[in-house]
Motif scaffolding. Sequence first.
Motif, PDB file in Angstrom:
ATOM      1  N   ILE A  89      48.977  41.023  40.709  1.00 27.95           N
ATOM      2  CA  ILE A  89      50.000  40.457  41.595  1.00 27.95           C
ATOM      3  C   ILE A  89      49.378  39.439  42.542  1.00 27.95           C
ATOM      4  O   ILE A  89      49.929  38.357  42.775  1.00 27.95           O
ATOM      5  CB  ILE A  89      50.711  41.579  42.371  1.00 27.95           C
ATOM      6  N   VAL A  90      48.212  39.765  43.108  1.00 29.29           N
ATOM      7  CA  VAL A  90      47.533  38.826  44.009  1.00 29.29           C
ATOM      8  C   VAL A  90      47.177  37.550  43.260  1.00 29.29           C
ATOM      9  O   VAL A  90      47.361  36.438  43.770  1.00 29.29           O
ATOM     10  CB  VAL A  90      46.275  39.468  44.618  1.00 29.29           C
ATOM     11  N   ARG A  91      46.674  37.698  42.059  1.00 27.42           N
ATOM     12  CA  ARG A  91      46.295  36.506  41.289  1.00 27.42           C
ATOM     13  C   ARG A  91      47.514  35.651  40.949  1.00 27.42           C
ATOM     14  O   ARG A  91      47.418  34.419  40.901  1.00 27.42           O
ATOM     15  CB  ARG A  91      45.548  36.940  40.024  1.00 27.42           C
ATOM     16  N   TYR A 104      52.260  36.372  56.325  1.00 26.73           N
ATOM     17  CA  TYR A 104      52.432  35.909  57.700  1.00 26.73           C
ATOM     18  C   TYR A 104      51.347  34.924  58.107  1.00 26.73           C
ATOM     19  O   TYR A 104      51.339  34.462  59.240  1.00 26.73           O
ATOM     20  CB  TYR A 104      52.412  37.104  58.665  1.00 26.73           C
ATOM     21  N   SER A 105      50.453  34.626  57.201  1.00 23.78           N
ATOM     22  CA  SER A 105      49.299  33.794  57.554  1.00 23.78           C
ATOM     23  C   SER A 105      49.575  32.330  57.259  1.00 23.78           C
ATOM     24  O   SER A 105      50.222  31.983  56.266  1.00 23.78           O
ATOM     25  CB  SER A 105      48.070  34.261  56.770  1.00 23.78           C
ATOM     26  N   ASN A 106      49.060  31.460  58.146  1.00 26.55           N
ATOM     27  CA  ASN A 106      49.154  30.025  57.879  1.00 26.55           C
ATOM     28  C   ASN A 106      48.195  29.603  56.776  1.00 26.55           C
ATOM     29  O   ASN A 106      48.395  28.587  56.116  1.00 26.55           O
ATOM     30  CB  ASN A 106      48.836  29.242  59.158  1.00 26.55           C
ATOM     31  N   ASP A 107      47.123  30.356  56.609  1.00 28.05           N
ATOM     32  CA  ASP A 107      46.141  30.078  55.564  1.00 28.05           C
ATOM     33  C   ASP A 107      45.842  31.390  54.855  1.00 28.05           C
ATOM     34  O   ASP A 107      44.904  32.109  55.222  1.00 28.05           O
ATOM     35  CB  ASP A 107      44.873  29.470  56.177  1.00 28.05           C
ATOM     36  N   PRO A 108      46.638  31.759  53.839  1.00 34.13           N
ATOM     37  CA  PRO A 108      46.534  33.090  53.246  1.00 34.13           C
ATOM     38  C   PRO A 108      45.325  33.302  52.346  1.00 34.13           C
ATOM     39  O   PRO A 108      45.119  34.411  51.866  1.00 34.13           O
ATOM     40  CB  PRO A 108      47.830  33.198  52.433  1.00 34.13           C
ATOM     41  N   ASP A 109      44.508  32.272  52.114  1.00 32.07           N
ATOM     42  CA  ASP A 109      43.384  32.415  51.191  1.00 32.07           C
ATOM     43  C   ASP A 109      42.443  33.539  51.601  1.00 32.07           C
ATOM     44  O   ASP A 109      41.915  34.273  50.760  1.00 32.07           O
ATOM     45  CB  ASP A 109      42.595  31.099  51.104  1.00 32.07           C
ATOM     46  N   TYR A 110      42.218  33.690  52.913  1.00 29.85           N
ATOM     47  CA  TYR A 110      41.317  34.740  53.394  1.00 29.85           C
ATOM     48  C   TYR A 110      41.861  36.118  53.041  1.00 29.85           C
ATOM     49  O   TYR A 110      41.132  36.979  52.522  1.00 29.85           O
ATOM     50  CB  TYR A 110      41.148  34.627  54.908  1.00 29.85           C
ATOM     51  N   GLU A 111      43.168  36.345  53.285  1.00 30.17           N
ATOM     52  CA  GLU A 111      43.760  37.644  52.982  1.00 30.17           C
ATOM     53  C   GLU A 111      43.768  37.915  51.474  1.00 30.17           C
ATOM     54  O   GLU A 111      43.518  39.033  51.039  1.00 30.17           O
ATOM     55  CB  GLU A 111      45.190  37.727  53.532  1.00 30.17           C
ATOM     56  N   TYR A 112      44.051  36.876  50.680  1.00 33.23           N
ATOM     57  CA  TYR A 112      44.032  37.053  49.232  1.00 33.23           C
ATOM     58  C   TYR A 112      42.636  37.451  48.743  1.00 33.23           C
ATOM     59  O   TYR A 112      42.489  38.332  47.883  1.00 33.23           O
ATOM     60  CB  TYR A 112      44.469  35.767  48.532  1.00 33.23           C
ATOM     61  N   LYS A 113      41.616  36.808  49.294  1.00 36.73           N
ATOM     62  CA  LYS A 113      40.236  37.133  48.887  1.00 36.73           C
ATOM     63  C   LYS A 113      39.900  38.571  49.255  1.00 36.73           C
ATOM     64  O   LYS A 113      39.299  39.304  48.465  1.00 36.73           O
ATOM     65  CB  LYS A 113      39.254  36.167  49.556  1.00 36.73           C
ATOM     66  N   LYS A 114      40.291  38.983  50.476  1.00 38.06           N
ATOM     67  CA  LYS A 114      40.032  40.352  50.905  1.00 38.06           C
ATOM     68  C   LYS A 114      40.782  41.353  50.021  1.00 38.06           C
ATOM     69  O   LYS A 114      40.260  42.436  49.700  1.00 38.06           O
ATOM     70  CB  LYS A 114      40.444  40.529  52.365  1.00 38.06           C
ATOM     71  N   ASP A 117      38.942  41.650  46.726  1.00 35.77           N
ATOM     72  CA  ASP A 117      37.716  42.444  46.910  1.00 35.77           C
ATOM     73  C   ASP A 117      38.025  43.934  46.954  1.00 35.77           C
ATOM     74  O   ASP A 117      37.298  44.752  46.378  1.00 35.77           O
ATOM     75  CB  ASP A 117      37.000  42.026  48.198  1.00 35.77           C
ATOM     76  N   SER A 118      39.115  44.303  47.632  1.00 30.88           N
ATOM     77  CA  SER A 118      39.481  45.718  47.719  1.00 30.88           C
ATOM     78  C   SER A 118      39.838  46.286  46.347  1.00 30.88           C
ATOM     79  O   SER A 118      39.403  47.385  45.981  1.00 30.88           O
ATOM     80  CB  SER A 118      40.654  45.897  48.688  1.00 30.88           C
ATOM     81  N   PHE A 119      40.620  45.536  45.573  1.00 27.39           N
ATOM     82  CA  PHE A 119      40.995  46.019  44.248  1.00 27.39           C
ATOM     83  C   PHE A 119      39.782  46.052  43.314  1.00 27.39           C
ATOM     84  O   PHE A 119      39.679  46.950  42.469  1.00 27.39           O
ATOM     85  CB  PHE A 119      42.114  45.151  43.665  1.00 27.39           C
ATOM     86  N   ASN A 120      38.869  45.099  43.475  1.00 31.73           N
ATOM     87  CA  ASN A 120      37.638  45.128  42.682  1.00 31.73           C
ATOM     88  C   ASN A 120      36.836  46.395  42.974  1.00 31.73           C
ATOM     89  O   ASN A 120      36.287  47.028  42.063  1.00 31.73           O
ATOM     90  CB  ASN A 120      36.783  43.896  42.978  1.00 31.73           C
TER      91      ASN A 120
END
Length: 730
Positions: free
Chosen positions: A576-578, A542-552, A555-558
Amino acid sequence: MQVLRSFSNQEVLDLQENLGRGGEACVYTVPSDENLVAKIYHHPTSSHIQKLRAMIANPPANPAASFGHISIAWPQELLTAPEGSDTIIGFLMPRIRNMRPIMDFYNPGNRRQNCPLFNYQYLLRTARNLAAAFAALHASNYCIGDVNESNILVSNTALVSLVDTDSFQVPDLSQNMVYRCLVGKPEYTPPELQNKTFADYNRETYHDLFGLGVLIFQLLMEGTHPFSGVFQGLGDPPTYESRILAGHFTYSQKQKVPYLPTPITPSWQTLHPDLRDLFISCFEDGHHSPYLRPSAQTWLSVLSTAEASLVSCAVNPQHAYHPHLDKCPWCERTMKLGGRDPFPSLQAISAREHLQPRRKSRKRPRYQPRVRKPAVPVLATYTQFSLRSTSPGYQPVQTSSRSKFYTLMFGLLGLSVLGYLDIMVKFTRPFLSPNPYTQQSLLSSRSENVHSPLSLSFNDYYQRGNQAYQQQDYQQAIEDFSQGIKQNTNFSKLYMHRGNARYNLNDYEGALTDYNLALKINPQEVKAFINRGNAYLKLADYSNDPDYEYKKAIDSFNNAININQQDDEAYVRRGIVRSQIARYSNNSQEEYERSIGDFTQAIKLNRFKAEAYFQRGLARYQFAQYSSNYAQIYKQAIADFDQALNINPEMAEVFLKRGMIYYELAQYGESTARNNQQQALEDLEKSAQLYLNKKDVNNYQQAISNICVIAEEKCDYFLQNSSIIYNVNP
């Protein structure tokens, strides 16, 4: 890339300049016509093509045609592959120039930077033109569906253009079909569609009208969302989705809501009275009766009246306001904002004052309380007189020994009375009413751990919540987990399971809050990290710039993997995120290799994890499209899909993707092209049947669309069966 214009004299277009790339298509300039752009799909389906044909056959009216402006960037012409196969791969549409997102105009900071002369009258005119575009679409039976700020462009002269129109909901009367809009942004979604799967619903015009009301409110209230405000309740503020679902319009005139307007927001009274009435109809009356929301034509008419009534401020002619106000609201707002004028004067603009940062308010001196000093004898009679005259109420306090004695005696007496009452309560307790509520009210609240016979412990609520969750009654589960949290705020699993329930209701922001609370209590909760990563991945959609959500999410999976390196699910979700990142990254090959590495590690940890094989095959399928060695990579993907089906033969999505690979191999002219095409048809038929059993409309349509591409004679059978789904999920 070369394409053919289908409606011209087979003109070949050499598309080279890429204006943008998305997950579904790329947009290119058209060398022979600077007023057009070409949108080319990565993987066009028959559904795309049929929808485009219906759109081109019935374009809506252009309300700004007299100005030579395009209000709706509608598809104009289909594009085919250059080999003469008549395979439609995209379309031509008007090129929109010299316009910016609507947010740049309703956000006061952006407006001051980009277009400082854009005053309140221009905002009203923008709202008028926006309503006119909606009215034109609705008149032709189209619905936007995904109403949001990113698909609306505005010019410096308040003209409006709607873009990304191929995502709109399109009816095809000739085929008795509706091509639904599959996405939506929660902040602009009406309450009746909140937490719903959009693919399951035909949008109606009154759904669009909720989003239109939100956009007009933002335009006229300096970017403020109509459901934003300062939460007056306990706990964390609810999300926009929850507020909209509850009908908590911050400026409600008919009910009390637990929000106050934010201090920086313009006054509700700034709006024209007729516009205030429309907002009430839209967000209050329309909450339970969506048909009562004002139509786009109604908005257009009232906005025209409101604009015609504007008067100018005597101090700053750039300040336009409605005459029902006795003074200029923008002058007051300028002072409130520390001198940052929302509509700066021509003089301020010429002096570039509008670009200066906000003035810092001067610090007021701290109030120093006066300390009364004991009176001292003085000799001067004048001074004594002046003290009495200026401070008549002041007399030094003298404390006698008698008053001290009385204070001590009354204190001892009070303690004796309290002791007597405590004894009486203990003796009379058996005679109190046996009603548990009465006992709980009369007895002391000191024994917090003792519950009445009708109360439940936090463990009871936890078990009951889990039972509701298993029955997919997620709302009841949330209520039970919330009650359990009230009983015990330090049990992390209550928060985590409540987050899971909210996740299943598409309340991803609420789920994130719960996962964070669970991790605050127990930083080693691996599942909370994994689920939090999943929530961020959903928010990226739902994000116009999903990079922030992907990074978060990464980080959670790490974090989950750092705690437990044997958790195969964490590797699958990170992979899946990658894969998602790879679709938009400049380093696609590197990201796909990382993704495939994660799935491989998950398989090493659990060789019976069908999902890991499927996701690795899917990543390889996507990666092959960027590689010259596509045939070999396709075969590796097929091997992964085979392994997934050996473990779980009911995975419809595996049959669908494997069928597409076999079809593409057949198209590339492999030596076994005929066998590949036959295998593709068998896989797609199997996936269609499985999706039919699951009543999964969207993927079922995807499967039969691909079947129609391969073998048209199979279409009738599957299209007839598709009516079964519509009867189940109307």
